[in-house]
Every structure is written in structure tokens, then in C-alpha cells.
Scaffold this motif. Structure first.
Motif, short mmCIF file in Angstrom:
data_model
loop_
_atom_site.label_atom_id
_atom_site.label_comp_id
_atom_site.label_asym_id
_atom_site.label_seq_id
_atom_site.Cartn_x
_atom_site.Cartn_y
_atom_site.Cartn_z
N ASP A 136 0.85 -1.19 0.00
CA ASP A 136 0.00 0.00 0.00
C ASP A 136 0.89 1.24 0.00
N THR A 137 0.72 2.11 -0.99
CA THR A 137 1.53 3.33 -1.10
C THR A 137 0.62 4.55 -1.11
N ASP A 138 1.23 5.72 -1.17
CA ASP A 138 0.45 6.95 -1.23
C ASP A 138 -0.34 7.06 -2.53
N ARG A 152 -1.55 -1.83 -10.32
CA ARG A 152 -1.76 -0.85 -9.26
C ARG A 152 -3.25 -0.55 -9.18
#
Length: 375
Positions: A136-138, A152
Motif C-alpha cells: 500500500d503506497t500513497d 496498481r
């Protein structure tokens, strides 16, 4: 954050909750991929109870009337003793005036309806595939799938059931399904023409029930006390069920020949899970049994999963940022799911003899009243 914040969503799991989520998220404007670890749609199950709040949620994704047409609507339960003497006739409640209090339906038929809805809505469904890793990324959730593909996603929805691998990835292996000490046996058989309602027969530490699931068929359920590690071979199931039905008469007498003649028997221990809030990490959310598996005493397991899917999609359509999305999801779902699970568990404890103080019919009435309240 705009209403286009969640353009791509991945749903993990192709059961009732996952297919409902795929349809609901497509209707909310997301491109949806759904992955199911099984390589085909072979599935176990007999019938399923759809209380009125389940029909309300199914109507939000456009399939309630298909379920009613394929199933058997009914409005009350007769509670009797083991010999058929009436103890209470309990009318159900309607979450939507034009829908009945309950609908019984073959589980496979419900799955087919939900699968067709997800496909018609445009969800891309892939079989024999699941999540290998995720980060989980920004900017989204980077996912690698078991077939080697990567993607993604703006949102990942875990609907992979009571033994959820995604729950374990997010929250660790410490939270596992817990056996309650009860098991349920189910058998499908022809329905007498006079049977137009659900029936529950209360015996000595056992409960037999009959649920209509079509114009022609119903299923028998029997709830018994069993050690959590008790297993039955195929050869043991039939004589074990017939032995456990001793002491019941009435409708059970009519059912015995179908059991003896070889009708398939489904046996499952009852297990529960309740994930403490929150049911998400960043943009990865859990729904249904992956977050809150209950016992079947209220027939609300699938209903809660479908409600989760509908509410989450509604919030996604509003374009909330991930943190606010999670907070709103918990506000809408946590207390409600806890209430239903606790009521179900209390009924099970009563049947196990551990809650002699419980007013069974008052507990049922209160839980059904809570279930039909607005989402």
C-alpha cells in the motif's frame, strides 16, 4: 479528492460478498478486477436464507427480484417442540415494504445470479488466481498476483472468507476462526405443498429446521453439539445424522426416507471470527466473513457481507480519501455487524445450555428489528 479517486479496484474472492462488491463497485464507476483462487465455480452448499435486509442490499445492485423469482418468499417462522407442537409463530419484519420478510434460495442459484450481475456490469473475473503480494503506497496498492501479473489499484477489497489469507497478510496470523461447539447438518429434499413458512423445531440440546428454497424444494437443518475436532467420513454421515434426529417427529418423520435413500448431506462445524476495528489497512478493506464471520442462527451471514459491499461502494462513489473512507465504513458497519454476531452467539449459547437466562424469542425479535434499520 474528487469522485474519480477510485478508478481501479481489485476484489479478492468470488463468493457472495466478492461478487456483490464487484457489481456494486462497477455501479459506483470503478473498473473492477475480481480474482478467485479456485479454478472453477464448483461450490458446496445447500440453501440460504435471505432476510429482508439482504433483499434490500441485493436491490441496490439490481438482483433482488431475480432472487425472489428463483427462490421461495415467506413471512414467518413457526417455532415448535420436537413433535411439532406450536410454541410461537413469529412474523418477520420488512426492510422494504414491497419485499417479503424472508426468501429462501438455493445457494448455487444465488451464486449464478450474482456472477451474471458482476459479468454484466463489466467486472473482469479471473479464476485460479489470487494475491501473491501487495504494497500500500500513497498512490495506490501495488499488487502481484499468483499468475505473475502486476497492477496498481486504488482500492483492494478482501472477500476471501472466514479463512482469509488477506486478513492474515494485513493483521497477522493470530486471529483465526474459532469453533463454537455446535455443528449444522443440511439436506435438500422435496417440499410439501402445505409448507409456506420456515419451521424451527426445538429439541433437547438440538434444533431441527426446515427452510423452503423453491416451489418444489426445501432443506432440513439440524444443529447439534459436537466436539470441535469431530469429523465424519462419507460412510458415517448418514447414520450419524439419522441417529441425531431421534426424538423428533412430525416433519422430521417425513424427511427421514429422503435421508435414508441417499440425499447428499452437508456437515459443518460452526466457527466465528470478529476482527477488531478497523477492518482495513490504508486502501485495503475486508468485507463479509473475512472480517466478521457469524454463526447461522439469524441467517444473517451473507446479508452482512452484501451490506458491506453496498455500503463500501456507496462511500467509494462519494470520493472520500482513504482515511475518511475507512472511518466512515467502520461507522456504518462495525456496531451493526457486532450486534448481529453477538445475538447469533447468544442464541447458540442458549442452545448449548450456557444461557438459561436468555429470552430466546425476545432476542430473535430484537436482532431482526435491528437488521431492518437503515444501513
Amino acid at each position: 479528492m474528487t469522485q474519480q479517486a477510485y478508478r481501479r479496484a481489485l476484489v479478492v474472492g468470488g463468493g457472495i460478498g466478492g461478487l456483490s462488491a464487484a457489481t456494486a463497485l462497477r455501479r459506483a464507476g470503478c473498473d473492477v478486477d475480481l480474482v478467485e483462487v479456485k479454478s472453477d465455480w464448483s461450490r458446496s452448499g445447500v440453501g440460504i436464507i435471505q432476510p429482508s435486509n439482504a433483499l434490500r442490499a441485493l436491490d441496490a445492485i439490481g438482483v433482488a427480484r431475480k432472487c425472489l423469482a428463483a427462490g421461495h418468499p415467506y413471512d414467518r417462522y413457526d417455532y415448535t417442540d420436537a413433535h411439532g407442537k406450536l410454541l410461537s409463530a413469529a412474523n418477520g419484519l420488512q426492510a422494504v415494504p414491497e419485499f417479503p420478510a424472508f426468501n429462501g434460495i438455493v445457494r448455487g442459484t444465488l451464486h449464478d445470479i450474482l456472477l451474471e450481475a458482476a459479468q454484466s456490469a463489466g467486472a473482469a473475473i479471473r479464476m485460479g488466481v489470487t494475491v501473491e503480494s501487495l504494497a500500500d503506497t500513497d498512490h495506490g496498492v501495488d499488487v502481484q498476483l499468483s499468475d505473475g501479473t502486476r497492477g496498481r489499484y486504488d482500492l483492494v477489497v478482501g472477500a476471501d472468507g472466514i479463512y482469509s489469507r488477506l486478513r492474515e497478510r494485513l493483521f497477522g496470523a493470530g486471529l483465526r476462526a474459532t469453533a463454537t461447539g455446535q455443528s449444522v447438518w443440511r439436506v435438500t429434499m422435496p417440499k410439501p405443498a402445505h409448507m409456506t413458512q420456515g419451521v424451527m423445531m426445538v429439541g433437547e440440546k438440538r434444533k431441527a429446521g426446515f427452510i423452503p428454497i423453491s416451489r418444489e424444494s426445501m432443506y432440513l437443518l439440524l444443529v447439534t453439539q459436537e466436539p470441535p475436532d469431530r469429523h465424519f467420513s462419507d460412510e458415517e454421515l448418514r447414520p450419524a445424522l439419522l441417529q441425531r434426529l431421534e426424538g423428533f417427529t412430525g416433519l422430521v418423520d417425513e424427511a427421514r426416507p429422503y435421508i435414508a435413500d441417499g440425499a447428499p448431506i452437508l456437515y459443518r462445524p460452526m466457527e466465528v471470527v470478529m476482527l477488531p476495528a478497523p477492518w482495513h489497512r490504508g486502501r485495503v478493506f475486508l468485507i463479509g466473513d473475512a472480517a466478521h464471520a457469524s454463526t447461522p442462527h439469524l441467517g444473517q451471514g451473507a446479508a452482512m457481507a452484501i451490506e458491506d459491499a453496498v455500503v463500501l461502494a456507496e462511500l467509494v462513489a462519494g470520493g472520500l480519501p482513504p482515511a475518511a473512507l475507512g472511518e466512515s465504513y467502520m461507522q456504518r458497519r462495525y456496531e451493526r455487524a457486532c450486534h448481529i454476531q453477538q445475538a447469533s452467539l447468544s442464541i447458540g449459547e442458549y442452545e448449548l445450555g450456557r444461557r438459561p437466562d436468555l429470552d430466546l424469542f425476545a432476542t430473535l425479535a430484537a436482532a431482526r428489528a435491528r437488521a431492518v434499520q437503515p444501513l
